[in-house]
Write a protein that holds these residues in place. Structure first.
Motif, PDB file in Angstrom:
ATOM      1  N   THR A  18      -5.809  41.692  14.238  1.00  0.00           N
ATOM      2  CA  THR A  18      -4.610  41.272  14.972  1.00  0.00           C
ATOM      3  C   THR A  18      -3.641  40.510  14.076  1.00  0.00           C
ATOM      4  OG1 THR A  18      -3.820  40.037  16.918  1.00  0.00           O
ATOM      5  CG2 THR A  18      -5.739  39.138  15.751  1.00  0.00           C
ATOM      6  N   LEU A  21      -3.898  35.729  15.367  1.00  0.00           N
ATOM      7  CA  LEU A  21      -5.294  35.373  15.645  1.00  0.00           C
ATOM      8  C   LEU A  21      -5.399  34.313  16.732  1.00  0.00           C
ATOM      9  CD1 LEU A  21      -8.269  35.714  14.924  1.00  0.00           C
ATOM     10  CD2 LEU A  21      -7.966  34.002  13.125  1.00  0.00           C
ATOM     11  N   GLU A  22      -4.559  33.285  16.679  1.00  0.00           N
ATOM     12  CA  GLU A  22      -4.642  32.219  17.675  1.00  0.00           C
ATOM     13  C   GLU A  22      -4.283  32.743  19.072  1.00  0.00           C
ATOM     14  OE1 GLU A  22      -5.987  29.291  17.156  1.00  0.00           O
ATOM     15  OE2 GLU A  22      -6.350  30.004  15.107  1.00  0.00           O
ATOM     16  N   LYS A  25      -7.247  34.742  20.333  1.00  0.00           N
ATOM     17  CA  LYS A  25      -8.316  33.845  20.785  1.00  0.00           C
ATOM     18  C   LYS A  25      -8.049  33.372  22.215  1.00  0.00           C
ATOM     19  CE  LYS A  25      -9.410  31.678  16.302  1.00  0.00           C
ATOM     20  NZ  LYS A  25      -9.438  30.374  15.598  1.00  0.00           N
ATOM     21  N   THR A  38     -14.250  30.346  14.335  1.00  0.00           N
ATOM     22  CA  THR A  38     -13.727  30.892  13.079  1.00  0.00           C
ATOM     23  C   THR A  38     -14.563  30.411  11.906  1.00  0.00           C
ATOM     24  OG1 THR A  38     -11.488  31.003  13.978  1.00  0.00           O
ATOM     25  CG2 THR A  38     -11.711  31.027  11.579  1.00  0.00           C
ATOM     26  N   TYR A  47     -12.131  35.214   9.648  1.00  0.00           N
ATOM     27  CA  TYR A  47     -12.973  36.018  10.538  1.00  0.00           C
ATOM     28  C   TYR A  47     -13.574  35.130  11.624  1.00  0.00           C
ATOM     29  CZ  TYR A  47     -16.027  39.963  11.719  1.00  0.00           C
ATOM     30  OH  TYR A  47     -16.648  41.016  12.354  1.00  0.00           O
ATOM     31  N   THR A  48     -13.439  35.570  12.865  1.00  0.00           N
ATOM     32  CA  THR A  48     -13.810  34.750  14.018  1.00  0.00           C
ATOM     33  C   THR A  48     -14.810  35.483  14.899  1.00  0.00           C
ATOM     34  OG1 THR A  48     -11.638  33.670  14.028  1.00  0.00           O
ATOM     35  CG2 THR A  48     -12.910  33.611  16.084  1.00  0.00           C
ATOM     36  N   LEU A  60     -12.818  38.720  16.053  1.00  0.00           N
ATOM     37  CA  LEU A  60     -11.372  38.758  15.937  1.00  0.00           C
ATOM     38  C   LEU A  60     -11.030  38.382  14.501  1.00  0.00           C
ATOM     39  CD1 LEU A  60     -10.585  36.553  19.089  1.00  0.00           C
ATOM     40  CD2 LEU A  60     -10.939  39.020  19.049  1.00  0.00           C
ATOM     41  N   SER A  61     -10.081  39.081  13.899  1.00  0.00           N
ATOM     42  CA  SER A  61      -9.745  38.751  12.520  1.00  0.00           C
ATOM     43  C   SER A  61      -8.277  39.014  12.258  1.00  0.00           C
ATOM     44  CB  SER A  61     -10.601  39.576  11.546  1.00  0.00           C
ATOM     45  OG  SER A  61     -10.158  40.916  11.510  1.00  0.00           O
ATOM     46  N   PRO A  62      -7.713  38.321  11.260  1.00  0.00           N
ATOM     47  CA  PRO A  62      -6.350  38.638  10.835  1.00  0.00           C
ATOM     48  C   PRO A  62      -6.314  40.043  10.234  1.00  0.00           C
ATOM     49  CG  PRO A  62      -7.095  36.532   9.929  1.00  0.00           C
ATOM     50  CD  PRO A  62      -8.294  37.225  10.473  1.00  0.00           C
TER      51      PRO A  62
END
Length: 254
Positions: A18, A21-22, A25, A38, A47-48, A60-62
């Motif tokens: 994504t 990222l925030e 989340k 994270t 990487y979360t 979830l990751s950048p």
């Protein structure tokens, strides 16, 4: 899906790339009750892991490359990522990244099938994949949308040895007949600019309520709640950053 833990050849993990990222989340925590954590290491790149209780259920990751789209990705469990990458290439697919080690947790590769649908190979070491399947807020099904179902069937059965349960309208993928996903023909229902792709479906207690909650949280509805004849109730959503994903009623896997 018909199994409740990672199985060789089957989907073991799903992760979102994504550009916010925030924001992602917040959206998925509100929608599914995920607890994001994270990785603080600089080399982890933000990487979360998303948890339900103590179980990791998704990531979830950048975006790590300029060409990487905002999208959900699906990983399949393998015992040897290098051997499977070679098999992908021999079957007409493309290895886009790796295989490469991820700390001490596993070895992975990113690949694409002959039509361009991207998927990942995961050789587990200390991390096998999702700790929970089919429960509300967790992965319950995966789906390949493609415009050449015959070629896709040849490719994936050659690479993974999947079983195929096909009807006139829909093909289901399985391992030894235990179905975990499916394949619709993209046909006229998809805009021509939408490429072939893999998409996760998350189980939820109430599809209609989840769709309403997604809209209130800034998401959009791509396919409204629909009850499949002799099948589950499903919907397809898009998060605020543009990533598409499906939801289905928990207890109606496969």
């Amino acid at each position: 899906m018909k199994f409740d833990k990672p199985v060789t050849g089957g989907p073991c993990w799903t992760e979102l790339g994504t550009n916010d990222l925030e924001g992602a989340k917040r959206f998925y925590a509100e929608l599914f009750g995920w607890r994001p954590e994270t990785d603080p290491r600089q080399e982890a790149g933000g990487y979360t892991l998303a948890h339900l209780g103590d179980a990791p259920v998704a990531a979830l990751s950048p975006l790590y490359q300029e060409s990487q789209p905002v999208a959900w990705n699906v990983s399949f469990a393998v015992t040897d990522a290098d051997a499977m990458a070679r098999r992908v290439a021999e079957a007409g697919g493309t290895v886009l990244l790796g295989p490469m080690d991820v700390f001490d947790v596993g070895r992975f590769a990113v690949a694409a099938d002959p039509a361009g649908a991207v998927f990942q190979l995961w050789q587990a070491r200390s991390f096998p994949g999702a700790g929970l399947f089919n429960a509300p807020g967790t992965l319950g099904w995966v789906e390949l949308a493609t415009r050449d179902t015959d070629r896709a069937q040849d490719f994936y059965t050659t690479v993974f040895g999947w079983s195929v349960n096909a009807s006139q309208w829909y093909t289901q993928w399985g391992i030894g007949g235990e179905d975990f996903g499916g394949m619709p023909d993209m046909g006229d229902g998809f805009p021509p600019e939408v490429p072939p792709h893999w998409m996760p479906y998350f189980a939820v207690a109430d599809v209609d309520a989840t769709v309403e909650a997604a809209e209130q949280a800034g998401g959009a509805v791509l396919m409204p709640p629909t009850t499949v004849p002799a099948g589950p109730r499903i919907a397809v959503l898009r998060d605020p950053q543009g990533a598409a994903f499906g939801v289905h009623r928990a207890g109606q896997e496969g």
